[in-house]
Scaffold this motif. Structure first.
Motif, PDB file in Angstrom:
ATOM      1  N   SER A  58      46.146  32.895  39.061  1.00  0.00           N
ATOM      2  CA  SER A  58      45.785  33.578  40.186  1.00  0.00           C
ATOM      3  C   SER A  58      45.546  35.081  39.446  1.00  0.00           C
ATOM      4  O   SER A  58      44.738  36.020  40.103  1.00  0.00           O
ATOM      5  N   THR A  59      46.261  35.493  38.447  1.00  0.00           N
ATOM      6  CA  THR A  59      46.077  36.654  37.874  1.00  0.00           C
ATOM      7  C   THR A  59      44.761  36.819  37.245  1.00  0.00           C
ATOM      8  O   THR A  59      43.811  37.951  37.231  1.00  0.00           O
TER       9      THR A  59
ATOM     10  N   ARG B 164      42.329  37.325  40.361  1.00  0.00           N
ATOM     11  CA  ARG B 164      42.448  38.914  40.475  1.00  0.00           C
ATOM     12  C   ARG B 164      41.547  39.660  39.590  1.00  0.00           C
ATOM     13  O   ARG B 164      40.813  40.495  39.725  1.00  0.00           O
TER      14      ARG B 164
END
Length: 141
Positions: free
Chosen positions: A42-43, A46
């Motif tokens: 998820s990082t 992003r």
């Protein structure tokens, strides 16, 4: 003062230094790990969004239903090897002249285009010669 975002810089560095042309999120995750950086998916997602918003990377659609990203730069088309999955860039001079002809002839202002050429790369051609039979079993001439 906010925390400096390190992962976007790491993702950009991996993309710049890697031999790969178009990157999936999984490939970026593996690429970061290979150089000793840990980040959860998820990082990385992003980070790619941030880089895309700043014009550093762009999304590439190769009709394989996978999100892929490449560093932004001069427009080019893509060659996709159907055997090994390799992806290479090819300059788009011929396509650019066609787009200009469409503009002049049709009065249509093309705002974007994409061409994906599929086949077999040189390495795969050397390993596996062209098939003797076409898609319905008839001998090629």
């Amino acid at each position: 003062m906010g925390r400096r975002a390190v992962v976007p810089e790491q993702v950009q560095a991996v993309m710049s230094e890697g031999a790969r042309h178009c990157w999936t999120l999984d490939e970026l995750h593996d690429g970061l790990r290979a150089v000793g950086h840990e980040a959860d998916p998820s990082t990385i997602f992003r980070a790619i969004g941030r880089l895309e918003a700043h014009g550093v990377v762009r999304a590439v659609a190769l009709d394989d239903r996978r999100s892929r990203y490449e560093l932004a730069g001069e427009h080019h088309e893509h060659l996709v090897c159907e055997r090994c999955g390799g992806i290479d860039a090819v300059p788009c001079g011929l396509v650019a002249s066609f787009v200009e002809q469409v503009r002049r002839t049709c009065g249509f202002e093309v705002e974007g285009h994409q061409l994906v050429l599929r086949g077999r790369c040189r390495s795969c051609q050397a390993v596996e010669p062209a098939a003797l039979f076409g898609p319905i079993g008839r001998e090629k001439r």
